[in-house]
Scaffold this motif. Structure first.
Motif, PDB file in Angstrom:
ATOM      1  N   LEU A  14      -0.026  16.446  13.640  1.00 36.17           N
ATOM      2  CA  LEU A  14      -0.711  16.428  11.662  1.00 36.17           C
ATOM      3  C   LEU A  14       0.376  16.327  10.595  1.00 36.17           C
ATOM      4  O   LEU A  14       0.754  15.503   9.772  1.00 36.17           O
ATOM      5  N   LEU A  15       1.541  16.872  10.982  1.00 36.71           N
ATOM      6  CA  LEU A  15       2.381  17.030   9.775  1.00 36.71           C
ATOM      7  C   LEU A  15       3.794  16.401   9.434  1.00 36.71           C
ATOM      8  O   LEU A  15       4.562  15.642   8.924  1.00 36.71           O
ATOM      9  N   SER A  16       3.621  15.047  10.841  1.00 40.56           N
ATOM     10  CA  SER A  16       4.494  14.511  11.224  1.00 40.56           C
ATOM     11  C   SER A  16       4.295  13.100  10.116  1.00 40.56           C
ATOM     12  O   SER A  16       4.673  12.195   9.953  1.00 40.56           O
ATOM     13  N   ARG A  17       2.584  12.768   9.827  1.00 41.27           N
ATOM     14  CA  ARG A  17       2.543  12.026   9.403  1.00 41.27           C
ATOM     15  C   ARG A  17       2.836  12.118   7.601  1.00 41.27           C
ATOM     16  O   ARG A  17       2.605  13.771   7.361  1.00 41.27           O
ATOM     17  N   THR A  18       2.946  12.280   6.809  1.00 40.22           N
ATOM     18  CA  THR A  18       3.312  11.993   5.705  1.00 40.22           C
ATOM     19  C   THR A  18       1.647  12.610   4.525  1.00 40.22           C
ATOM     20  O   THR A  18       1.833  13.597   4.190  1.00 40.22           O
ATOM     21  N   SER A  19       1.170  11.646   4.902  1.00 41.01           N
ATOM     22  CA  SER A  19      -0.755  11.855   4.265  1.00 41.01           C
ATOM     23  C   SER A  19      -1.855  11.109   5.086  1.00 41.01           C
ATOM     24  O   SER A  19      -1.249  10.382   5.900  1.00 41.01           O
ATOM     25  N   LEU A  20      -2.627  11.662   4.727  1.00 39.79           N
ATOM     26  CA  LEU A  20      -4.327  11.161   5.674  1.00 39.79           C
ATOM     27  C   LEU A  20      -4.155   9.445   5.467  1.00 39.79           C
ATOM     28  O   LEU A  20      -5.182   9.293   5.795  1.00 39.79           O
ATOM     29  N   CYS A  21      -3.207   8.938   4.230  1.00 44.82           N
ATOM     30  CA  CYS A  21      -3.303   7.540   3.993  1.00 44.82           C
ATOM     31  C   CYS A  21      -2.511   6.951   4.983  1.00 44.82           C
ATOM     32  O   CYS A  21      -3.531   5.355   4.893  1.00 44.82           O
ATOM     33  N   SER A  22      -1.645   7.779   5.746  1.00 46.56           N
ATOM     34  CA  SER A  22      -1.463   6.778   7.886  1.00 46.56           C
ATOM     35  C   SER A  22      -2.655   6.253   8.597  1.00 46.56           C
ATOM     36  O   SER A  22      -1.984   5.393   9.249  1.00 46.56           O
ATOM     37  N   TYR A  23      -3.681   7.118   7.883  1.00 40.25           N
ATOM     38  CA  TYR A  23      -5.023   6.948   8.794  1.00 40.25           C
ATOM     39  C   TYR A  23      -6.062   5.486   8.816  1.00 40.25           C
ATOM     40  O   TYR A  23      -5.670   5.319   8.220  1.00 40.25           O
ATOM     41  N   VAL A  24      -5.204   4.302  10.166  1.00 42.56           N
ATOM     42  CA  VAL A  24      -6.355   3.315   9.932  1.00 42.56           C
ATOM     43  C   VAL A  24      -7.444   3.204  10.517  1.00 42.56           C
ATOM     44  O   VAL A  24      -7.023   3.994  11.521  1.00 42.56           O
ATOM     45  N   ASP A  25      -8.940   3.180  10.219  1.00 39.18           N
ATOM     46  CA  ASP A  25      -9.365   2.633  11.121  1.00 39.18           C
ATOM     47  C   ASP A  25      -9.505   2.080  12.006  1.00 39.18           C
ATOM     48  O   ASP A  25      -9.087   0.857  12.169  1.00 39.18           O
ATOM     49  N   PRO A  26      -9.837   2.711  13.183  1.00 39.35           N
ATOM     50  CA  PRO A  26      -9.782   1.764  14.820  1.00 39.35           C
ATOM     51  C   PRO A  26     -10.449   0.592  14.552  1.00 39.35           C
ATOM     52  O   PRO A  26      -9.973  -0.366  15.444  1.00 39.35           O
ATOM     53  N   HIS A  27     -11.474   0.084  13.914  1.00 40.81           N
ATOM     54  CA  HIS A  27     -12.379  -1.045  13.610  1.00 40.81           C
ATOM     55  C   HIS A  27     -11.567  -2.024  13.217  1.00 40.81           C
ATOM     56  O   HIS A  27     -11.781  -3.389  13.720  1.00 40.81           O
ATOM     57  N   PHE A  28     -10.358  -1.587  11.727  1.00 45.51           N
ATOM     58  CA  PHE A  28      -9.348  -2.487  11.581  1.00 45.51           C
ATOM     59  C   PHE A  28      -8.947  -3.574  12.721  1.00 45.51           C
ATOM     60  O   PHE A  28      -8.387  -4.043  12.153  1.00 45.51           O
ATOM     61  N   LEU A  29      -8.266  -2.331  13.665  1.00 39.78           N
ATOM     62  CA  LEU A  29      -7.164  -2.148  14.321  1.00 39.78           C
ATOM     63  C   LEU A  29      -7.479  -3.159  15.341  1.00 39.78           C
ATOM     64  O   LEU A  29      -6.782  -4.241  16.043  1.00 39.78           O
ATOM     65  N   ALA A  30      -9.197  -3.002  15.658  1.00 41.09           N
ATOM     66  CA  ALA A  30      -9.008  -3.524  16.783  1.00 41.09           C
ATOM     67  C   ALA A  30      -9.213  -5.476  16.874  1.00 41.09           C
ATOM     68  O   ALA A  30      -9.399  -6.122  17.339  1.00 41.09           O
ATOM     69  N   CYS A  31      -9.994  -5.608  15.420  1.00 39.87           N
ATOM     70  CA  CYS A  31     -10.048  -6.703  15.203  1.00 39.87           C
ATOM     71  C   CYS A  31      -8.998  -7.596  14.342  1.00 39.87           C
ATOM     72  O   CYS A  31      -8.967  -8.528  13.447  1.00 39.87           O
ATOM     73  N   GLU A  32      -8.057  -7.640  14.697  1.00 41.70           N
ATOM     74  CA  GLU A  32      -6.566  -7.751  14.196  1.00 41.70           C
ATOM     75  C   GLU A  32      -6.767  -9.334  14.998  1.00 41.70           C
ATOM     76  O   GLU A  32      -7.018  -9.616  16.360  1.00 41.70           O
ATOM     77  N   PRO A  33      -6.485 -10.283  13.772  1.00 44.05           N
ATOM     78  CA  PRO A  33      -6.520 -11.660  14.870  1.00 44.05           C
ATOM     79  C   PRO A  33      -5.576 -12.420  16.172  1.00 44.05           C
ATOM     80  O   PRO A  33      -4.636 -11.719  16.275  1.00 44.05           O
ATOM     81  N   GLN A  34      -6.423 -13.189  16.640  1.00 44.76           N
ATOM     82  CA  GLN A  34      -5.231 -13.456  18.406  1.00 44.76           C
ATOM     83  C   GLN A  34      -5.119 -14.932  17.946  1.00 44.76           C
ATOM     84  O   GLN A  34      -5.868 -15.828  17.157  1.00 44.76           O
ATOM     85  N   THR A  35      -4.397 -15.156  18.918  1.00 43.41           N
ATOM     86  CA  THR A  35      -3.552 -16.839  19.152  1.00 43.41           C
ATOM     87  C   THR A  35      -4.281 -17.163  20.486  1.00 43.41           C
ATOM     88  O   THR A  35      -4.080 -15.701  22.304  1.00 43.41           O
ATOM     89  N   ALA A 267      -3.239   8.196  -7.118  1.00 40.09           N
ATOM     90  CA  ALA A 267      -2.709   9.661  -7.057  1.00 40.09           C
ATOM     91  C   ALA A 267      -3.783  10.224  -7.155  1.00 40.09           C
ATOM     92  O   ALA A 267      -3.696  11.479  -6.471  1.00 40.09           O
ATOM     93  N   SER A 268      -4.940  10.203  -7.604  1.00 39.81           N
ATOM     94  CA  SER A 268      -5.779  11.308  -7.116  1.00 39.81           C
ATOM     95  C   SER A 268      -6.224  11.526  -5.681  1.00 39.81           C
ATOM     96  O   SER A 268      -6.640  12.142  -5.298  1.00 39.81           O
ATOM     97  N   LEU A 269      -6.122  10.123  -5.265  1.00 38.81           N
ATOM     98  CA  LEU A 269      -7.420  10.517  -3.868  1.00 38.81           C
ATOM     99  C   LEU A 269      -5.945  10.908  -3.284  1.00 38.81           C
ATOM    100  O   LEU A 269      -6.125  11.615  -1.859  1.00 38.81           O
ATOM    101  N   LYS A 270      -4.134  10.128  -3.363  1.00 36.84           N
ATOM    102  CA  LYS A 270      -3.542  10.813  -2.694  1.00 36.84           C
ATOM    103  C   LYS A 270      -3.530  12.764  -2.667  1.00 36.84           C
ATOM    104  O   LYS A 270      -3.273  13.009  -1.393  1.00 36.84           O
ATOM    105  N   MET A 271      -3.857  13.102  -3.956  1.00 35.29           N
ATOM    106  CA  MET A 271      -3.852  14.814  -3.828  1.00 35.29           C
ATOM    107  C   MET A 271      -4.513  14.882  -3.148  1.00 35.29           C
ATOM    108  O   MET A 271      -4.502  16.918  -2.645  1.00 35.29           O
ATOM    109  N   GLY A 272      -6.118  14.255  -3.380  1.00 33.16           N
ATOM    110  CA  GLY A 272      -6.887  15.153  -2.587  1.00 33.16           C
ATOM    111  C   GLY A 272      -7.014  15.201  -1.439  1.00 33.16           C
ATOM    112  O   GLY A 272      -6.761  16.463  -0.606  1.00 33.16           O
ATOM    113  N   LEU A 273      -6.268  13.887  -0.482  1.00 39.28           N
ATOM    114  CA  LEU A 273      -5.945  13.717   0.779  1.00 39.28           C
ATOM    115  C   LEU A 273      -5.456  14.708   1.070  1.00 39.28           C
ATOM    116  O   LEU A 273      -5.494  15.285   2.398  1.00 39.28           O
TER     117      LEU A 273
END
Length: 583
Positions: A14-35, A267-273
């Motif tokens: 948990l603390l190795s992340r600078t903030s919760l902003c580093s979270y990425v939704d798994p659906h976004f990661l799964a649907c990365e364009p392929q070749t 800024a507000s979002l980062k503070m809240g997170l």
């Protein structure tokens, strides 16, 4: 130690992340364009087996096999090679895979007479500029030795049953009547007509048809629009279960586009997170600490019980699983009673015997009660001692399986509300027989076993009666197992129930603890049986009436009637007095 490791891992992750902003939704990661074969694959297409179906639109699955030179689109069980996808105008060029060949013009596979080569109707794909398309006719089983030279250029491959170099399939435009008639004579009865759509090739002859088949034709597709989602940094997808377009963004799933906050909102979002992260970490630490404390305590108990079970693997009683306990009790439907230890349910074994299953709510102390019960009762076999038939110890689930006693406990029969047992009154002779039976059971525990067993909780509640009112001593949770040579024992704390405990058990000033402590409890129980009243009666006014033995003594020395409810005549009165004094 293990809990410290768990806390360290959680804190680091948990603390190795600078903030919760580093979270990425798994659906976004799964649907990365392929070749696939230098062709970009993205919504509405998705690569089958490599991407999740929610990354594309239904019916747009693409196969990307290493054996194929191009990506393959399957339409109604017909494979089409995708030559190029044009995302800007939602179109693509495809050709029927049946007409494909290797670089040296060797066909990929031979054609079958039953093979469907017609473009199937579909709601998602449509022909582009249908006026530019022509139908073709395929001729199978043509005789190469008698085929006119002008038909040789129309050979496109082989048919099933022939080698790939023989080439016995002809392809002609359907409206080229002259060439079609000539092919009909050469191919004889082996002609099979199949409609297949191709774009008209300007060059004439067989070479033009071959090129048209190789190039294929253009298709337009119809799917949910992805432009708004992609323009806001999202990746498009589709939820087939509710048939709805979805925009996968880095933070979460949105309906049509991603949310782009301005500078102040960021800024507000980062503070809240950040505050949310701090609160989540604090709560998590508290929960993990509580869990580890409880786990450590329970684990010590389980290690103690497991060690005992391992040392006594030769026990004659059966060990049941918790699932077997549920089957025996019909999912715990028939409850017989409930107490501080847990609940007792009626059950039935496979052989038809009825049993009483005691489900323990939790292990007391370090599991001593559970061990005492199993150790003590597994070593006994007497008509006046309740038989332990089995036990269950599985994780946090503990249970004991006894023989079933249909007439319940003696305590219930001694209450004023239960003077009648069915149509029969509990007479003095029955009480006498019960008292004698309990005495025989105690004698067996103290002198008849290889080891001496002190019960320390003899009372009417722990005396169970079978269908013939034969008494059986039960509940060995407080029992002490010792050698027969030991005349006195040492125990920690006070054991037993108020009103039945021998004086030396709760205060060592009265003497040493021995098997005679059970005899004292037995005597108190007999007095309660004789007077048919509770040992301690708190509802009376006079203090002299509270303690039952004192009440009996006062009445005997003053030659007063004891008022025994089960006496019906003078003979029984004299007989009962003699037996009471003897006991």
């Amino acid at each position: 130690m293990y809990c410290c490791v768990i806390i360290s891992i959680i804190l680091y992750s948990l603390l190795s992340r600078t903030s919760l902003c580093s979270y990425v939704d798994p659906h976004f990661l799964a649907c990365e364009p392929q070749t696939c074969r230098n062709q970009s694959i993205r919504y509405p297409f998705y690569i089958q087996g490599k991407q999740e179906p929610f990354c594309g639109y239904p019916g747009f699955a693409i196969s990307c096999d290493t054996n194929n030179a191009f990506p393959i689109l399957n339409l109604s069980s017909i494979s089409y090679i995708i030559h190029q996808i044009f995302y800007h105008n939602e179109s693509l060029r495809v050709s029927n895979a049946a007409f494909s060949s290797t670089n040296n013009n060797t066909p990929l596979y031979c054609l079958s007479l039953a093979q469907n080569l017609t473009l199937p109707p579909t709601n998602t794909f449509n022909l582009v500029d249908q006026n530019n398309h022509k139908d073709i006719i395929l001729f199978f089983g043509c005789n190469l030795s008698s085929m006119p030279p002008e038909l040789m250029d129309y050979r496109i491959g082989c048919s099933e049953g022939n080698n790939k170099t023989g080439g016995s399939v002809l392809a002609l435009y359907k409206d080229d009547v002259k060439t079609v008639n000539l092919a009909s004579k050469s191919c004889g009865t082996g002609v099979e007509v199949v409609d297949a759509v191709v774009e008209e090739e300007k060059s004439s002859g067989g070479g033009g048809i071959k090129e048209a088949l190789r190039r294929g034709f253009m298709l337009n597709w119809t799917a949910s629009d992805c432009k708004l989602c992609s323009s806001t940094g999202g990746r498009c997808g589709f939820n087939s279960s509710i048939f709805t377009f979805q925009c996968y963004c880095t933070d979460r799933i949105h309906a049509s586009k991603c949310y782009i906050p301005d500078g102040r909102n960021k800024a507000s979002l980062k503070m809240g997170l950040a505050l949310g992260l701090a609160a989540a970490v604090t709560l998590l630490l508290v929960m993990v600490t509580l869990y580890c404390t409880r786990w450590k305590k329970q684990n010590q108990r389980h290690l103690l019980v497991d060690a005992f079970l391992e040392r006594h693997g030769h026990l004659q009683i059966k060990r049941y699983s918790y699932s077997e306990m549920k089957k025996v009790t019909n999912s715990f439907k028939n409850k017989l009673g409930e107490g501080g230890f847990g609940s007792v349910y009626k059950g039935q074994l496979k052989d038809g015997r009825h049993v009483a299953v005691k489900i323990l709510s939790e292990l007391k102390g370090h599991g001593e009660d559970f061990i005492n019960e199993v150790v003590s009762m597994s070593r006994t076999s007497h008509v006046n001692v309740l038989a332990l038939l089995g036990f269950c110890f599985e994780g946090s689930k503990q249970a004991l399986v006894y023989e079933f006693m249909p007439n319940g406990s003696l305590e219930k029969l001694l209450s004023e509300e239960n003077d009648m047992i069915g149509d029969r009154q509990l007479d003095y002779q029955t009480l006498y027989d019960i008292a004698i039976g309990v005495a025989k059971g105690l004698e067996y525990l103290h002198k008849g076993c290889n080891t001496r067993i002190l019960h320390f909780d003899i009372k009417p509640h722990n005396i169970l009666l079978d269908e013939n009112f034969c008494p059986k001593i039960s509940d060995f949770g407080l029992a002490k197992v010792c050698t027969r040579k030991e005349s006195m024992v040492s125990i920690s704390g006070t054991r037993g129930t108020a009103g039945y405990i021998a004086p030396e058990v709760f205060s060592r000033n009265f003497g040493v603890i021995s098997h005679k402590s059970d005899v004292y409890s037995y005597g108190m129980m007999v007095l309660e049986m004789v007077g048919r009243r509770r040992n301690i009666k708190t509802e009376v006014d006079a203090s002299s009436e509270t303690y039952f033995p004192y009440w009996v003594y006062n009445r005997l020395v003053s030659n007063q009637q004891l008022g025994l409810q089960s006496i019906s005549n003078e003979f029984d009165n004299e007989k009962s007095m003699e037996k009471s004094i003897t006991l």
